[in-house]
Design a protein around this motif. Sequence first.
Motif, short mmCIF file in Angstrom:
data_model
loop_
_atom_site.label_atom_id
_atom_site.label_comp_id
_atom_site.label_asym_id
_atom_site.label_seq_id
_atom_site.Cartn_x
_atom_site.Cartn_y
_atom_site.Cartn_z
N ARG A 242 0.84 -1.20 0.00
CA ARG A 242 0.00 0.00 0.00
C ARG A 242 0.87 1.26 0.00
O ARG A 242 0.53 2.25 -0.64
CB ARG A 242 -0.93 0.00 1.20
N PHE A 243 1.97 1.21 0.72
CA PHE A 243 2.87 2.36 0.76
C PHE A 243 3.45 2.64 -0.63
O PHE A 243 3.53 3.80 -1.08
CB PHE A 243 3.99 2.09 1.76
N ILE A 244 3.82 1.56 -1.35
CA ILE A 244 4.40 1.73 -2.69
C ILE A 244 3.36 2.29 -3.66
O ILE A 244 3.63 3.23 -4.42
CB ILE A 244 4.96 0.39 -3.19
N PHE A 245 2.13 1.74 -3.63
CA PHE A 245 1.09 2.21 -4.54
C PHE A 245 0.70 3.65 -4.23
O PHE A 245 0.44 4.45 -5.14
CB PHE A 245 -0.13 1.29 -4.44
N ALA A 246 0.63 4.00 -2.94
CA ALA A 246 0.27 5.38 -2.57
C ALA A 246 1.31 6.38 -3.07
O ALA A 246 0.97 7.47 -3.56
CB ALA A 246 0.12 5.48 -1.05
N LYS A 247 2.59 6.01 -2.98
CA LYS A 247 3.64 6.91 -3.48
C LYS A 247 3.48 7.16 -4.98
O LYS A 247 3.66 8.28 -5.46
CB LYS A 247 5.02 6.31 -3.21
N ARG A 248 3.12 6.08 -5.72
CA ARG A 248 3.00 6.23 -7.17
C ARG A 248 1.77 7.04 -7.57
O ARG A 248 1.72 7.57 -8.69
CB ARG A 248 2.94 4.85 -7.82
N LEU A 249 0.77 7.11 -6.68
CA LEU A 249 -0.46 7.85 -7.00
C LEU A 249 -0.37 9.31 -6.56
O LEU A 249 -1.33 10.06 -6.77
CB LEU A 249 -1.66 7.19 -6.32
N LEU A 250 0.72 9.74 -6.00
CA LEU A 250 0.87 11.14 -5.61
C LEU A 250 1.46 11.95 -6.77
O LEU A 250 2.33 11.47 -7.50
CB LEU A 250 1.78 11.25 -4.38
N SER A 251 0.97 13.16 -6.88
CA SER A 251 1.46 14.07 -7.94
C SER A 251 1.44 15.50 -7.42
O SER A 251 0.87 15.77 -6.35
CB SER A 251 0.59 13.93 -9.19
N GLY A 252 2.03 16.41 -8.17
CA GLY A 252 1.99 17.83 -7.81
C GLY A 252 2.65 18.09 -6.47
O GLY A 252 3.72 17.57 -6.15
N SER A 253 1.97 18.91 -5.68
CA SER A 253 2.51 19.28 -4.36
C SER A 253 2.66 18.08 -3.45
O SER A 253 3.60 18.00 -2.65
CB SER A 253 1.60 20.32 -3.70
N ALA A 254 1.74 17.11 -3.56
CA ALA A 254 1.81 15.92 -2.72
C ALA A 254 3.05 15.09 -3.05
O ALA A 254 3.68 14.50 -2.16
CB ALA A 254 0.55 15.08 -2.88
N ASP A 265 6.10 3.87 5.66
CA ASP A 265 5.02 2.90 5.58
C ASP A 265 3.71 3.66 5.38
O ASP A 265 3.64 4.88 5.54
CB ASP A 265 4.97 2.00 6.81
N TRP A 266 2.66 2.92 5.02
CA TRP A 266 1.39 3.55 4.68
C TRP A 266 0.74 4.25 5.87
O TRP A 266 0.25 5.38 5.73
CB TRP A 266 0.45 2.53 4.06
N PRO A 267 0.68 3.67 7.09
CA PRO A 267 0.08 4.40 8.20
C PRO A 267 0.76 5.74 8.48
O PRO A 267 0.09 6.75 8.72
CB PRO A 267 0.23 3.44 9.39
N SER A 268 2.10 5.78 8.42
CA SER A 268 2.80 7.05 8.66
C SER A 268 2.53 8.05 7.55
O SER A 268 2.32 9.25 7.80
CB SER A 268 4.31 6.79 8.78
N LEU A 269 2.53 7.56 6.30
CA LEU A 269 2.25 8.46 5.18
C LEU A 269 0.84 9.02 5.25
O LEU A 269 0.61 10.21 4.94
CB LEU A 269 2.45 7.69 3.87
N ARG A 270 -0.12 8.20 5.65
CA ARG A 270 -1.50 8.68 5.78
C ARG A 270 -1.58 9.79 6.82
O ARG A 270 -2.25 10.82 6.59
CB ARG A 270 -2.40 7.50 6.18
N VAL A 271 -0.92 9.63 7.94
CA VAL A 271 -0.94 10.67 8.98
C VAL A 271 -0.30 11.95 8.46
O VAL A 271 -0.82 13.07 8.69
CB VAL A 271 -0.21 10.15 10.24
#
Length: 380
Positions: A242-254, A265-271
């Motif tokens: 989930r952490f890898i997929f979330a990184k790839r779905l970020l664009s722009g300022s994110a 990891d995904w929980p830390s990135l979500r926070v």
Amino acid sequence: MRYSEILKRTRPELKVILERENVFFQEDATIYQLRAAAKTIMDNKKANEREKLNMEESNLEHLELDKLNLEELNIDKTSPKVAESSRSGCDAGVSCEIEHEQEGDGDSVLASSDEVAPSGEVPGSAAANVQRRVRVAAYDEILEGSDVAAANVQRRDRVMAVVEAEIQHLQQVEKLYAARKRVADLENALGQNKSAQEDNIDMSDLDALIQSFSGDNGYPVLRWIDDFSNIMDIYCVPEKKRFIFAKRLLSGSARVFMNETAAFDWPSLRVELIAVFDLKITAFDVFKQLEARKKLPDEGALQYFFSMCGIARQVESAQEDIILFIVKGLGDESGDASAMAYCSSLEELRNKIMIYDKFKKMTAQISKSAEKTKANGTHG
């Protein structure tokens, strides 16, 4: 019938034997109950036979005693007669004395023989008593042996019952083990299916299921996180992927923020995403976005409707206000869309927009056909 013979009998045979003794059981009676009843009847019969034998022995002893008493009584009656004959012989003279002596000797011999004869009867009756006692002892020994055999059989039945109970317990344990093994196999198969689903997910699938998040276009970060988590749950994606997929779905300022954050990891990135991009949007901000959003020339009316609903979902707003913004943003100068401003719900507005969209497309096709016909006539 001995108990060993009872054990050889089948259940129907035991029922027939018991019915002859006027003992009846139900159809569901077990063979152990029938054996116990047959043994009880057998024990009662043995007790009756033993009692009968004791009574016969007692009667025989009484008869022998009566016989001995009678013989003694007869001996007592014959003794006075011998004495009287001896006295009459003495009165006859000297010769009579000799005869009396001879007769006395004869009588004494006779008396001795008479006294020996009854005494000879006693050893015979004692031998008979001994023989009877031997027979009784042998019979008691046989009965005692049968009782010991019956006790051994009962002990064996108890052991067999314990063994059967243990076998049933082991069979239940075996069934439980088989059931647990099937559950484990199903879990393994389910895990393999999950792994297969995980391996089949790639970025092209994610791009089709969820849009990227930039933090620049007003798309709420909480809504994006909910959409992303739902997709991950449906496809059973583990946390590390989930952490890898979330990184790839970020664009722009994110995307830029992702390069600066220390989340791994995904929980830390979500926070971190919520802390930075969860801006508190007011109803006024949403209304400004709705007012600024207009239908594009190459955009369908239904597509425009769903885009406006997405903006409106950022805050709780009255449907009447959202409807007015949507109808106004259509930019219809012909007045065909003005009636839709009076819809009572977004669902009603959606249905009318679908009809409006078809009508506009049909009108555009007719206009193009008329222009084409007119152009062909002009050239002709």
